[in-house]
Scaffold this motif. Structure first.
Motif, PDB file in Angstrom:
ATOM      1  N   GLU A 147      20.482  72.077  84.513  1.00 30.54           N
ATOM      2  CA  GLU A 147      20.124  73.467  84.797  1.00 30.54           C
ATOM      3  C   GLU A 147      19.444  74.098  83.591  1.00 30.54           C
ATOM      4  OE1 GLU A 147      23.435  76.156  85.210  1.00 30.54           O
ATOM      5  OE2 GLU A 147      24.415  75.431  83.394  1.00 30.54           O
ATOM      6  N   SER A 148      18.794  75.223  83.842  1.00 31.65           N
ATOM      7  CA  SER A 148      18.358  76.134  82.794  1.00 31.65           C
ATOM      8  C   SER A 148      19.404  77.233  82.712  1.00 31.65           C
ATOM      9  CB  SER A 148      16.978  76.720  83.137  1.00 31.65           C
ATOM     10  OG  SER A 148      16.696  77.858  82.349  1.00 31.65           O
ATOM     11  N   ARG A 149      20.118  77.272  81.597  1.00 32.15           N
ATOM     12  CA  ARG A 149      21.155  78.275  81.457  1.00 32.15           C
ATOM     13  C   ARG A 149      20.522  79.649  81.196  1.00 32.15           C
ATOM     14  NH1 ARG A 149      24.549  74.792  77.092  1.00 32.15           N
ATOM     15  NH2 ARG A 149      22.427  74.655  76.299  1.00 32.15           N
ATOM     16  N   GLY A 165       8.257  68.604  87.668  1.00 33.52           N
ATOM     17  CA  GLY A 165       8.059  67.464  86.779  1.00 33.52           C
ATOM     18  C   GLY A 165       8.996  66.293  86.964  1.00 33.52           C
ATOM     19  N   LEU A 166       9.936  66.352  87.911  1.00 35.90           N
ATOM     20  CA  LEU A 166      10.849  65.233  88.122  1.00 35.90           C
ATOM     21  C   LEU A 166      10.128  64.024  88.723  1.00 35.90           C
ATOM     22  CD1 LEU A 166      13.692  64.005  88.197  1.00 35.90           C
ATOM     23  CD2 LEU A 166      14.066  65.180  90.388  1.00 35.90           C
ATOM     24  N   ALA A 179      17.795  67.005  94.166  1.00 40.09           N
ATOM     25  CA  ALA A 179      17.074  68.049  93.430  1.00 40.09           C
ATOM     26  C   ALA A 179      16.575  69.116  94.379  1.00 40.09           C
ATOM     27  CB  ALA A 179      15.903  67.439  92.665  1.00 40.09           C
ATOM     28  N   LEU A 180      16.292  70.286  93.817  1.00 40.59           N
ATOM     29  CA  LEU A 180      15.573  71.309  94.554  1.00 40.59           C
ATOM     30  C   LEU A 180      14.142  70.823  94.802  1.00 40.59           C
ATOM     31  CD1 LEU A 180      16.616  74.582  92.651  1.00 40.59           C
ATOM     32  CD2 LEU A 180      17.567  73.673  94.795  1.00 40.59           C
ATOM     33  N   LEU A 219      19.298  72.467  89.068  1.00 41.25           N
ATOM     34  CA  LEU A 219      17.991  72.037  89.542  1.00 41.25           C
ATOM     35  C   LEU A 219      18.043  70.619  90.075  1.00 41.25           C
ATOM     36  CD1 LEU A 219      15.916  73.455  86.541  1.00 41.25           C
ATOM     37  CD2 LEU A 219      16.310  74.531  88.768  1.00 41.25           C
ATOM     38  N   PHE A 220      18.950  69.825  89.528  1.00 45.60           N
ATOM     39  CA  PHE A 220      19.139  68.460  90.010  1.00 45.60           C
ATOM     40  C   PHE A 220      20.575  68.026  89.741  1.00 45.60           C
ATOM     41  CE2 PHE A 220      17.666  68.061  85.624  1.00 45.60           C
ATOM     42  CZ  PHE A 220      18.565  67.162  85.080  1.00 45.60           C
TER      43      PHE A 220
END
Length: 460
Positions: free
Chosen positions: A31-33, A45-46, A99-100, A112-113
């Motif tokens: 995640e992005s905290r 970008g995954l 993932a999203l 996000l994943f």
């Protein structure tokens, strides 16, 4: 450099000896905290990681190389585990990644994943790939988010001052960042991430990445443009001839050509060459001259240039009451541009009574390089362990010295609640409502997003 067994932090080589003996599966999420830069992120970008890294099976040679390196380096090596990956899984990592959808604009603090091992002998594998997986996502997601935020700033100026904001926006921020990044792969991933939001770029690696990984046709465009070497090679005495050559060589209906004009004296170039000796030639062309200031104050200088071009070439007033230059001339400001200075320049242009139609912006290292993992506070953390009885147990951390670093406990899901995306425990929701969908399992890419799909989500 593509040996996946060595694409990790050294200390992770010893983790197969550290998990509890009853561990059979480890789940971890990324995640992005919450952070000070943005409360939303453009997830992107995954897919390149799945295709290029996980999509290439490990080999016996990879195992032997990693074994030798680890022995010399001073860390244990899990030969038995990796040989089982090779023998029983054809060299593909027995993992499931959910993932999203890429291009999703997600709130910070939302997974996000999520990753889990699918072979009960290999609970260590989930977090072993953290290093490679996290860096494959944090960088393009951060660049895409920065570019997206710039689009919001420029778009607001266009909405106020332009008769065609939607048509203007795609070409308002141009990527000049290829030379300022750490590698060609960074140029490819970062340049591609910018193209999620805009269509202007000089980073060819980004175009090629979008074509390779997302099936794009031609996602980015550019125009002929001068640099200082091609202008100063003529000498100061022939500055006018250098400019005239640009007008002559890049003529054509609708043709644009950008000319850096500050090699000696920007104000003299604008007033006495473009607006003096070459004015008739500029007006006679079928295309557009884009004047590029490249030094001085990044707000004052282009604003002054724009005002002088209006004084010389005139233009029209649009339906919103803002001035639009004669379509034979425009301005691009690439020096000193970042999200803050772009905002100030947009405000200045509008305050001076001009439409943002008149100017484009360029970013280089500020777009592709001046970001790091902490910009959006990216992290990947274990959140659950399944034991030898088939029971899942929560795994999390909650440091007393920094509560902001607390991680989520339990397998995660992402759902829409009251119109917004939120994180929930997977065991507390109907799995059908989970937005985290499997994209990789045991060697197979399960979902392939197109670049147009990614762009559409980022604009939603």
């Amino acid at each position: 450099m593509r040996n996946l067994l060595l694409s990790t932090d050294s200390y992770k080589q010893s983790h197969f000896l550290q998990y509890p003996p009853e561990a059979r599966a480890i789940s971890a999420y990324g995640e992005s905290r919450p952070n000070s830069f943005s409360d939303k992120v453009v997830f992107f970008g995954l897919q390149p990681f799945l295709i290029d890294y996980l999509g290439a099976p490990i080999s016996a040679e990879d195992i032997e190389e990693a074994a030798a390196i680890c022995a010399a380096h001073g860390v244990p090596f899990n030969r038995e585990g990796w040989e089982a990956v090779l023998a029983d899984h054809g060299g593909y990592l027995p993992l499931e990644i959910s993932a999203l959808p890429e291009g999703t604009v997600a709130p910070t603090g939302v997974p996000l994943f999520q990753v889990v091992n699918t072979d009960d002998r290999m609970p260590w594998l989930t977090t072993f790939i953290e290093t490679a997986l996290l860096r494959s996502v944090w960088y393009p997601t951060t660049v895409a988010t920065l570019s997206w935020k710039c689009a919001k700033v420029i778009g607001a100026g266009l909405e106020k001052s332009s008769d065609d904001p939607a048509g203007q926006l795609p070409f308002k921020l141009h990527d000049f960042g290829a030379r300022g990044v750490s590698s060609g792969e960074s140029a490819a991933l970062g340049g591609m991430a910018h193209l999620v939001n805009f269509a202007g770029t000089d980073t060819l690696e980004g175009i090629m990445a979008a074509r390779r990984y997302y099936g794009a046709d031609m996602p980015g465009f550019s125009i002929p443009a001068a640099e200082h070497s091609t202008m100063t090679a003529w000498g100061r005495d022939r500055e006018e001839a250098a400019y005239a050559n640009m007008l002559d060589k890049f003529e054509g209906e609708g043709a644009l050509v950008a000319v850096v004009s500050d090699s000696y004296d920007l104000d003299n170039a604008v007033e006495n060459i473009w607006g003096g000796s070459l004015k008739r030639a500029v007006l006679a062309r079928k295309g557009t001259l884009v004047v590029r200031p490249d030094s001085g104050d990044p707000v004052e200088t282009p604003a002054r240039t724009l005002a002088k071009l209006w004084e010389i070439f005139g233009g029209t007033t649009n339906a919103k009451g803002y001035r639009v230059l004669n379509d034979r001339v425009r301005v691009i400001q690439g020096d000193g541009m970042n999200i803050e200075s772009i905002g100030r320049l947009v405000d200045r242009v509008v305050a001076d009574g001009f439409s943002v139609d008149n100017i484009a912006f360029g970013m280089g290292g500020g777009l592709l390089q001046l970001v790091n993992r902490d910009t959006l506070r990216f992290a990947m953390k274990a959140n659950a362990m399944r034991d030898d009885q088939g029971e899942w147990h929560d795994v999390s951390k909650k440091p007393a010295t920094d509560p902001a670093k607390a991680s989520k406990a339990g397998r995660q899901a992402v759902v829409i609640e009251d119109g917004r995306m939120v994180a929930k425990r997977l065991d507390a929701i109907d799995p059908a409502h989970d937005l985290l969908k499997p994209v990789w399992r045991n060697g197979d890419v399960l979902v392939r997003h197109t670049f147009e799909e990614v762009r559409a989500r980022a604009k939603a």
